[in-house]
Design an enzyme around this catalytic site. Structure first.
Site, PDB file in Angstrom:
ATOM      1  N   SER A 155       0.814  -1.218   0.000  1.00  0.00           N
ATOM      2  CA  SER A 155       0.000   0.000   0.000  1.00  0.00           C
ATOM      3  C   SER A 155       0.845   1.265   0.000  1.00  0.00           C
ATOM      4  O   SER A 155       0.334   2.352  -0.171  1.00  0.00           O
ATOM      5  CB  SER A 155      -0.946   0.011   1.203  1.00  0.00           C
ATOM      6  N   LYS A 178       1.232   4.240   7.415  1.00  0.00           N
ATOM      7  CA  LYS A 178       0.467   5.145   6.545  1.00  0.00           C
ATOM      8  C   LYS A 178       0.960   6.582   6.690  1.00  0.00           C
ATOM      9  O   LYS A 178       1.679   6.905   7.635  1.00  0.00           O
ATOM     10  CB  LYS A 178      -1.029   5.111   6.931  1.00  0.00           C
TER      11      LYS A 178
END
Lengths: 204, 204
Positions: A117, A157
DNA sequence: AGTGTTACAGAACAAGTGTACCAACAGGTG
DNA sequence: CACCTGTTGGTACACTTGTTCTGTAACACT
């Protein structure tokens, strides 16, 4: 950098390897045996030269305190190289990347990355990310890449604020942006470095 | 890993920092002063405990030979973290990434990357690539990322063979594949690792 | 209070270790 | 050859340093 005689070079190479392996300097008599000599005087002479030429330094009179100059540790950065297009590289710059020195602080830790990701942030599956614990969650800047603990687990993230909500954005359009109440997000650390070891058997 | 008393932990932390900074162990009397003690006995006791618990080791009777156990050097790899989606992380694994030990060999060198032609190989502008000199150009495997010198300069590309030609492929569709006669390509080294330090002031 | 345990201060000792000194030898230079 | 210079072998010395020992203080437990 002043050049060395073969005897001085041989001692220096052996010394650097020994310190790297044992985390401390050898004694003069150890070096004497390693160089196949039967007197400490030649070693002392060579060390004096290495010191004058700026390769090593030590605390006078103290046992086993020789150290290689900090600006010689690590691997040499020979220059810049264009990934974009052929151009000059291999300058005679003396800059060095000290992998053990500057960047890492006590308390830092590493995480192995799984998943894809963060590919647009140039972090891929198998990379090792070095994280630094965050003391003050308020001080985190927008866009910083963090390891954040939410109710369902911990993830890597980009960190953004949206009112009293916290957004955790992946760097891959295939994955969704996640949003949580600020008080339910526990930032475990922020990204300070990325390390990728290349497996020599790995072929694209 | 057996736990430490506060006094032992304090000594251990100071010791690790000292060795990292000075490339050699302090003497017992130095530790004595650093811990605000006036006798070497307590230090020796704590060192004995640290040794028995497996944190350090030394050569008996030799001066300044304390070393941190190799499996404790570097930064701890606390576990895996999903970049893809939230899941488990922060295991109690004891694996460690020794930045100074395993991966780097003597003779390796580093290059700072400029340009963006390797972005699909997850190498971006500003990264530092660690290269290893290539002894046998015939042994290079297809797809290996190499620093190659051609007539116009040196560049970082993926290495492929095509008959008696050598192809240098960028990992970015915006850039062309380059092709040269095999004898005119001088491979300076192959990629063994990538290092990326994150500037704390840098925001996406 | 009594007792055992642990930590600390202080001193002393022996081995490790850096350093200084001198003679012998080799290599280059006139 | 004589001379100078640098390196090596060998020895000796003083300081550093790990180690041991003894006594004292603080603390936990019965």
């Amino acid at each position: 950098m002043e050049s060395l005689t073969t005897a001085q070079q041989e001692l220096y190479d052996w010394l650097v390897d020994y310190i790297r392996a044992n985390q401390h300097s050898p004694s003069i008599r150890q070096m004497m045996r390693a160089m196949n000599l039967r007197s400490p005087a030649p070693i002392q002479s060579r060390l004096e030269h290495l010191k004058n030429k700026g390769y090593i330094e030590w605390s006078e009179g103290k046992a086993r305190t020789i150290r290689v100059r900090d600006d010689l540790r690590g691997v040499p950065i020979l220059g810049t190289i264009a990934a974009g297009f052929v151009n000059e590289a291999f300058t005679d710059s003396v800059e060095r990347l000290d992998l053990n020195g500057l960047p890492i602080q006590n308390g830092d830790y590493a995480l192995k990355v799984t998943g894809d990701s963060m590919v647009e942030a140039m972090i891929q599956d198998g990379d090792v990310v070095i994280m630094r614990p965050v003391k003050d969650p308020q001080g985190i800047r927008e866009g910083t890449i963090v390891a954040a603990r939410v109710e369902s687990g911990t993830t890597l993230k980009s960190f953004y604020r949206q009112g009293d909500q916290v957004q955790l954005k992946p760097a891959n359009p295939d994955y969704p942006v996640m949003e949580f109440p600020a008080e339910s997000v526990d930032v475990q650390g922020r990204l300070v470095a990325v390390w990728r070891g290349i497996d020599p058997d790995f072929v694209v």
